[in-house]
Design a protein around this motif. Structure first.
Motif, short mmCIF file in Angstrom:
data_model
loop_
_atom_site.label_atom_id
_atom_site.label_comp_id
_atom_site.label_asym_id
_atom_site.label_seq_id
_atom_site.Cartn_x
_atom_site.Cartn_y
_atom_site.Cartn_z
N VAL A 104 0.76 -1.30 -0.24
CA VAL A 104 -0.07 0.33 -0.22
C VAL A 104 1.00 1.15 0.33
N GLN A 105 0.35 1.73 -1.09
CA GLN A 105 1.72 3.17 -0.87
C GLN A 105 0.67 4.46 -1.07
N VAL A 106 0.91 5.92 -0.09
CA VAL A 106 -0.03 6.86 -0.01
C VAL A 106 0.97 7.75 -0.16
N THR A 107 0.34 8.70 -1.33
CA THR A 107 1.75 10.01 -1.67
C THR A 107 1.15 11.16 -1.54
N ILE A 108 1.05 11.77 -0.37
CA ILE A 108 0.02 14.29 -0.54
C ILE A 108 1.82 14.34 -1.37
N GLN A 109 0.94 15.07 -2.55
CA GLN A 109 1.70 16.25 -3.08
C GLN A 109 1.44 17.54 -3.21
N ASP A 110 1.79 18.43 -2.80
CA ASP A 110 1.94 19.19 -3.25
C ASP A 110 2.58 20.90 -3.88
N ASN A 111 2.06 21.87 -4.14
CA ASN A 111 3.17 22.27 -5.43
C ASN A 111 3.43 23.85 -4.78
N GLY A 112 3.24 24.04 -2.82
CA GLY A 112 3.39 24.81 -2.19
C GLY A 112 5.67 25.47 -1.93
N GLU A 137 4.77 -0.44 10.75
CA GLU A 137 6.01 -0.84 10.48
C GLU A 137 5.98 -0.64 8.35
N GLY A 138 5.78 0.73 8.78
CA GLY A 138 6.26 1.29 6.89
C GLY A 138 7.50 2.30 6.72
N THR A 139 8.03 3.09 5.46
CA THR A 139 8.50 3.63 5.66
C THR A 139 8.45 4.94 4.64
N LEU A 140 8.87 5.89 5.45
CA LEU A 140 8.07 7.43 4.81
C LEU A 140 9.72 8.21 4.23
N GLU A 141 8.90 8.52 3.34
CA GLU A 141 9.97 9.64 2.40
C GLU A 141 9.52 11.45 2.35
N ILE A 142 10.14 12.37 2.67
CA ILE A 142 9.88 13.47 2.39
C ILE A 142 10.90 13.90 1.30
N HIS A 143 10.14 14.87 0.61
CA HIS A 143 10.86 15.38 0.06
C HIS A 143 10.43 16.85 -0.74
N SER A 144 11.23 17.81 -0.43
CA SER A 144 10.72 19.53 -0.59
C SER A 144 11.30 20.05 -0.98
N THR A 145 10.88 20.74 -1.95
CA THR A 145 11.76 21.76 -2.86
C THR A 145 11.22 23.31 -2.15
N THR A 146 11.32 24.15 -3.08
CA THR A 146 11.00 25.38 -2.85
C THR A 146 9.27 25.26 -3.78
N GLU A 147 9.17 23.93 -4.63
CA GLU A 147 8.37 24.03 -5.52
C GLU A 147 7.42 23.26 -5.17
N GLY A 148 7.51 22.81 -4.58
CA GLY A 148 6.56 21.95 -3.19
C GLY A 148 6.95 20.83 -2.73
N THR A 149 5.67 20.14 -2.04
CA THR A 149 6.50 19.19 -1.39
C THR A 149 5.94 17.85 -1.37
N THR A 150 6.87 16.28 -1.61
CA THR A 150 5.98 15.02 -1.27
C THR A 150 6.36 14.25 -0.25
N ILE A 151 4.87 13.55 0.00
CA ILE A 151 4.81 12.63 1.47
C ILE A 151 4.94 11.18 1.16
N ASP A 152 5.52 10.99 0.70
CA ASP A 152 5.19 9.19 0.64
C ASP A 152 5.45 7.75 1.77
N VAL A 153 4.14 7.03 1.76
CA VAL A 153 4.20 5.98 2.82
C VAL A 153 4.23 4.73 2.12
N THR A 154 4.57 4.09 2.08
CA THR A 154 4.66 2.71 1.51
C THR A 154 4.49 1.96 2.85
N VAL A 155 3.58 0.70 3.06
CA VAL A 155 3.55 -0.02 3.64
C VAL A 155 3.74 -1.62 3.01
N GLN A 156 4.25 -2.82 3.71
CA GLN A 156 3.47 -4.11 3.27
C GLN A 156 2.20 -4.18 3.97
N ILE A 157 1.79 -4.84 3.43
CA ILE A 157 0.50 -5.65 4.63
C ILE A 157 0.36 -6.90 4.05
#
Length: 157
Positions: A104-112, A137-157
């Motif tokens: 399962v993966q959920v990504t929340i990204q913005d152009n902020g 027991e998932g993994t979290l990755e956060i990438h952010s620049t002046t053009e926006g932020t992406t939050i990725d969560v990955t979970v094995q079920i």
């Protein structure tokens, strides 16, 4: 003495989690994660010109996601959207939910405006997201620049 305090803190955290699960919205018993997030995004009151788009894997078996995992992902999305709306100065927020096999993966990204994810002191919202991801027991990755932020969560079920 230290071990005693650590044990007490752990028990307190478990009790708080149990209480929060009992306070879960009743809709969670009648709908799957995809339906709940879709509904959440659709009914959000958004300030100004912010737009939210939601997409998910078509024809996925959302019912195979364990209850606790689904709940935590829902709360992660809730927290991430709140952070975007309060802090990002974004005009577009995208929420992507995918289920491929047992991942399962959920990504929340913005152009902020972004932020520095390497900053020593994380805000309470990011700490909460991090704790929720670890609890399932998932993994979290956060990438952010002046053009926006992406939050990725990955979970094995």
């Amino acid at each position: 003495e230290k071990e005693k305090w650590l044990h007490l803190l752990k028990k307190t955290r478990e009790n708080a989690r149990n209480i929060s699960h009992k306070l879960m919205p009743p809709v969670f018993q009648d709908a799957n994660l995809d339906e709940i997030i879709s509904d959440q995004v659709f009914h959000m009151e958004l300030p100004g010109e912010i737009r939210i788009e939601y997409r998910s894997t078509p024809k996925a078996d959302w019912n195979k996601i364990p209850y606790e995992t689904a709940y935590e992902i829902y709360r992660i999305v809730q927290e991430a959207l709140s952070n975007c709306i309060k802090h990002a100065s974004a005009s577009l927020i995208e929420v992507l939910l995918s289920l491929e096999g047992n991942i399962v993966q959920v990504t929340i990204q913005d152009n902020g405006s972004g932020f520095d994810p390497g900053k020593k002191k994380k805000g309470i919202g990011l700490r909460t997201i991090d704790e929720r991801v670890r609890s399932i027991e998932g993994t979290l990755e956060i990438h952010s620049t002046t053009e926006g932020t992406t939050i990725d969560v990955t979970v094995q079920i």
